[in-house]
Design a protein around this motif. Structure first.
Motif, short mmCIF file in Angstrom:
data_model
loop_
_atom_site.label_atom_id
_atom_site.label_comp_id
_atom_site.label_asym_id
_atom_site.label_seq_id
_atom_site.Cartn_x
_atom_site.Cartn_y
_atom_site.Cartn_z
N ILE A 133 0.85 -1.19 0.00
CA ILE A 133 0.00 0.00 0.00
C ILE A 133 0.88 1.24 0.00
CG2 ILE A 133 -1.70 1.33 1.31
CD1 ILE A 133 -2.80 -1.27 2.38
N LYS A 134 0.54 2.17 -0.88
CA LYS A 134 1.31 3.41 -0.98
C LYS A 134 1.13 4.25 0.28
CE LYS A 134 0.54 7.19 -3.75
NZ LYS A 134 0.12 7.80 -5.01
N ASP A 135 2.21 4.77 0.83
CA ASP A 135 2.22 5.59 2.06
C ASP A 135 1.56 4.87 3.23
OD1 ASP A 135 3.44 7.61 0.62
OD2 ASP A 135 1.56 8.62 0.15
N PHE A 136 1.84 3.60 3.38
CA PHE A 136 1.23 2.81 4.45
C PHE A 136 1.99 3.03 5.75
CE2 PHE A 136 0.70 -1.27 6.76
CZ PHE A 136 -0.66 -1.17 6.97
N ARG A 137 1.27 3.42 6.81
CA ARG A 137 1.90 3.67 8.10
C ARG A 137 1.50 2.66 9.14
NH1 ARG A 137 1.20 9.68 7.16
NH2 ARG A 137 3.17 10.19 6.18
N GLY A 138 0.52 1.84 8.83
CA GLY A 138 0.05 0.84 9.77
C GLY A 138 -1.45 0.84 9.88
N LEU A 139 -1.98 -0.18 10.52
CA LEU A 139 -3.41 -0.30 10.74
C LEU A 139 -3.80 0.37 12.05
CD1 LEU A 139 -3.85 -4.05 9.76
CD2 LEU A 139 -4.51 -2.08 8.40
N SER A 140 -4.97 0.93 12.10
CA SER A 140 -5.45 1.57 13.31
C SER A 140 -5.85 0.51 14.34
CB SER A 140 -6.67 2.44 12.99
OG SER A 140 -7.24 2.93 14.17
N ILE A 162 -9.60 -1.56 2.93
CA ILE A 162 -8.49 -1.34 1.99
C ILE A 162 -9.07 -0.58 0.81
CG2 ILE A 162 -6.87 -2.47 0.43
CD1 ILE A 162 -6.74 -4.78 2.40
N LYS A 163 -8.44 0.50 0.41
CA LYS A 163 -8.98 1.34 -0.65
C LYS A 163 -8.69 0.80 -2.05
CE LYS A 163 -8.81 5.54 2.06
NZ LYS A 163 -8.16 6.82 2.27
N GLU A 164 -7.64 0.00 -2.20
CA GLU A 164 -7.27 -0.51 -3.52
C GLU A 164 -7.13 -2.02 -3.47
OE1 GLU A 164 -3.56 1.44 -4.18
OE2 GLU A 164 -4.50 3.29 -4.85
N HIS A 165 -7.92 -2.71 -4.28
CA HIS A 165 -7.82 -4.17 -4.30
C HIS A 165 -6.64 -4.65 -5.14
CE1 HIS A 165 -9.79 -3.74 -8.19
NE2 HIS A 165 -9.62 -5.03 -8.41
N ILE A 166 -5.95 -3.74 -5.79
CA ILE A 166 -4.83 -4.12 -6.65
C ILE A 166 -3.53 -4.36 -5.88
CG2 ILE A 166 -5.74 -3.04 -8.73
CD1 ILE A 166 -3.89 -0.65 -8.12
N ILE A 167 -3.57 -4.20 -4.55
CA ILE A 167 -2.37 -4.47 -3.75
C ILE A 167 -2.06 -5.96 -3.69
CG2 ILE A 167 -2.57 -2.39 -2.36
CD1 ILE A 167 -3.69 -4.22 -0.11
N ILE A 192 -7.81 -4.46 -15.06
CA ILE A 192 -8.67 -3.75 -14.12
C ILE A 192 -9.32 -2.56 -14.80
CG2 ILE A 192 -8.74 -2.49 -11.93
CD1 ILE A 192 -8.13 -5.48 -11.70
N ASP A 193 -10.66 -2.45 -14.69
CA ASP A 193 -11.35 -1.29 -15.25
C ASP A 193 -11.46 -0.16 -14.23
OD1 ASP A 193 -13.04 -2.79 -13.68
OD2 ASP A 193 -14.85 -2.30 -14.80
N LYS A 194 -11.55 -0.52 -12.94
CA LYS A 194 -11.69 0.48 -11.89
C LYS A 194 -11.10 -0.08 -10.61
CE LYS A 194 -15.30 3.17 -9.60
NZ LYS A 194 -16.75 3.32 -9.42
#
Length: 184
Positions: free
Chosen positions: A112-119, A133-138, A147-149
């Protein structure tokens, strides 16, 4: 063949948690029960091509065929009809659950881009942990070219534990990357 994380849990983590949490028996400690992965599609769920491609993607990520969820009520403001498609859901148990968590923690989350950890605020009163998770492409199983979206996922880790602290201790032992206190 047993998954690496499951073997580690029964060989080391279970006894470590017993000592740390002060249980009399190793089986009194927290244990993973299931992992539920949900992908809401909203208005895109009406399109059969989009539904088919996201179903394939979620199937590749989890290793199991997803179930199509339906709307329970009609809401005019959200343009939803009762009984129409809402999204996709997968429930993982047993070996597939341990394999998914292993891939999630060691491969997907660090991508994940700019990943700092889970809350650490994602625990409910029963000790279950929920995060998005905002992006399923990870996940490396998803072909980025097809991927279309980019879509998001909700992941719920259901844990049999007495309270939040016991669940947190289990997930820390499973190498979940939580934000440390003092880190920004």
């Amino acid at each position: 063949m047993t998954p690496r994380l499951k073997e580690l849990y029964y060989r080391e983590i279970q006894t470590q948690l017993k000592d740390k949490l002060g249980f009399k028996n190793t089986y009194m400690g927290p244990k993973l029960q299931k992992v539920v992965i949900n992908m809401g599609l909203g208005l895109d769920a009406a399109d059969s091509k989009i539904m088919k491609s996201t179903e394939e993607d979620l199937g590749k990520i989890t290793g199991q065929k997803p179930v199509i969820t339906k709307f329970k009520k009609s809401v005019a403001n959200f343009k939803t009809r009762k009984g129409s498609n809402a999204g996709l859901k997968v429930t993982l148990r047993g070996n597939k659950m341990y394999e998914f968590i292993d891939r999630l923690v060691n491969i997907a989350l660090p991508r994940i881009k700019d990943f700092r950890g889970l809350s650490s605020k994602g625990f409910d009163k029963f000790g279950n942990y929920t995060f998005g998770i905002k992006e399923h492409i990870i996940f490396p199983e998803v072909n980025f070219d097809r991927i279309d979206k980019i879509r998001g996922l909700d992941i719920v880790v259901v844990i049999s534990a007495l309270n939040k602290e016991h669940s947190f201790a289990l997930l820390e032992k499973l190498n979940f990357p939580f934000i440390k206190k003092g880190d920004n």
